[in-house]
Motif scaffolding. Structure first.
Motif, short mmCIF file in Angstrom:
data_model
loop_
_atom_site.label_atom_id
_atom_site.label_comp_id
_atom_site.label_asym_id
_atom_site.label_seq_id
_atom_site.Cartn_x
_atom_site.Cartn_y
_atom_site.Cartn_z
N HIS A 13 10.07 -13.77 34.55
CA HIS A 13 10.44 -12.55 33.83
C HIS A 13 10.16 -12.72 32.34
CE1 HIS A 13 12.14 -10.63 37.35
NE2 HIS A 13 12.76 -11.77 37.64
N HIS A 14 10.43 -11.70 31.55
CA HIS A 14 10.02 -11.69 30.16
C HIS A 14 11.22 -11.87 29.22
CE1 HIS A 14 6.59 -9.76 32.14
NE2 HIS A 14 5.87 -10.23 31.12
N VAL A 15 10.91 -12.42 28.06
CA VAL A 15 11.87 -12.48 26.95
C VAL A 15 11.53 -11.36 25.99
CG1 VAL A 15 12.62 -13.82 24.95
CG2 VAL A 15 12.31 -14.95 27.15
N ASN A 22 8.23 -7.12 23.84
CA ASN A 22 7.94 -8.26 24.71
C ASN A 22 7.47 -9.44 23.88
OD1 ASN A 22 7.41 -9.80 27.08
ND2 ASN A 22 5.26 -9.17 26.97
N LYS A 25 6.38 -14.44 28.70
CA LYS A 25 6.92 -14.66 30.03
C LYS A 25 7.61 -16.02 30.10
CE LYS A 25 4.42 -13.30 33.43
NZ LYS A 25 3.35 -13.21 34.46
N GLU A 65 15.44 -6.60 34.41
CA GLU A 65 15.04 -7.86 35.04
C GLU A 65 14.73 -8.93 34.00
OE1 GLU A 65 15.13 -8.52 38.24
OE2 GLU A 65 15.82 -6.50 38.71
N ASP A 66 14.72 -8.59 32.71
CA ASP A 66 14.36 -9.51 31.65
C ASP A 66 15.61 -9.90 30.86
OD1 ASP A 66 11.66 -9.15 32.41
OD2 ASP A 66 11.56 -7.32 31.21
N GLN A 68 17.06 -10.36 26.65
CA GLN A 68 16.82 -10.00 25.27
C GLN A 68 17.56 -11.00 24.38
OE1 GLN A 68 17.97 -6.00 24.29
NE2 GLN A 68 16.73 -5.94 22.43
#
Length: 277
Positions: A13-15, A22, A25, A65-66, A68
């Motif tokens: 998933h992403h930060v 974004n 990943k 799903e990410d 922050q």
């Protein structure tokens, strides 16, 4: 917090930075030596994700799903690059902690914790039980989320788009009936009519032999029958017209518009700007 999630759920998933942009990943997740909870993640940054940067999870929060983090994108990308595929030395760990401490992360500072315990080091990566301070392998069967092989000289990407296929369907549009009505209309015609009239003509008698030998004069009378014509109306039904109705196919054009999606591929640098190459 993001550390409340299972380590395996974070990989891939992403930060996102503090504004929701974004950053990269998540490639690997690091567990705290003491609590065995996720405390750091490595993020793929740079062009094609060739760089790997460590980011603390302190102060992070789930974003769908990410996750922050409370840093901007440039802060994460400018962090010291660490080779996360090998053992991280205490000096490298201290360098990363001091960097994020200067940018507002309290957990990344080098001070001691409550109770006099020294700050926890970066322990095993999620997915492998190894010695503290040694980078294990993330993911199932002890393999990392990325490959450690040489970088490819070229990469490829497939671009797709939606293709519009417009057809027609035949449906019932209505009904039509052929119906005969009886209407009444006025007519006005001129008809010539004949009739008898009496016309009296006087002629002198020149022939004495035609004189009436009757002695005395007397009255005499004769009757005439006079005739005249009058209109007599009669009607008869006669065919005057035959009406034929048939269907025929008529073609018309109709403008159809809508939306379709297509993918666009652009080359960007590590800051997300279009690359001139």
């Amino acid at each position: 917090m993001a550390r409340d999630r299972a380590p395996g759920d974070l990989i891939g998933h992403h930060v996102l930075d503090e504004e929701g942009h974004n950053v990269g990943k998540i490639k690997q997740v690091y567990l705290d030596d003491e609590t065995n909870e996720p405390s750091w993640v490595s993020v793929e940054t740079g062009l094609f994700g060739r760089n790997e940067t460590l980011v603390p999870l302190q102060g992070s929060r789930p974003k769908e799903e990410d996750i922050q983090v409370p840093f901007d994108k440039s802060t994460v990308k400018d962090a010291p690059n660490i080779d996360a595929d090998r053992h991280i030395s205490p000096e490298e760990e201290r360098l990363v902690r001091e960097y994020y401490a200067r940018h507002g992360s309290a957990d990344a500072s080098g001070g001691e914790r409550a109770g006099g315990a020294p700050p926890a080091g970066m322990g095993d990566r999620a997915g492998t039980a190894g010695a503290a301070g040694t980078a294990g392998v993330a993911g199932a069967a002890g393999t990392a989320a990325g490959t450690g092989g040489p970088e490819a000289d070229d990469i490829s990407m497939v671009r797709s788009e939606e293709r519009v296929d417009i057809g027609v369907e035949r449906r019932e549009a209505g009904h039509a009936r052929l119906h005969k009505y009886v209407e009444t209309e006025q007519y006005d015609e001129t008809v010539p009519l004949h009739h008898d009239e009496l016309q009296m003509e006087r002629r002198p008698v020149t022939d004495e032999t035609r004189a009436d030998d009757a002695g005395d004069m007397h009255e005499e009378e004769q009757t005439f029958t006079l005739y005249e014509e009058r209109p007599v109306v009669s009607k008869e039904r006669v065919p005057v017209e035959e009406v034929h109705v048939r269907k025929r196919d008529v073609t018309r054009e109709e403008h159809v518009q809508g939306e379709r999606r297509r993918e666009r591929i652009e080359l960007e640098d590590e800051d997300g700007e279009p690359s001139g190459s």
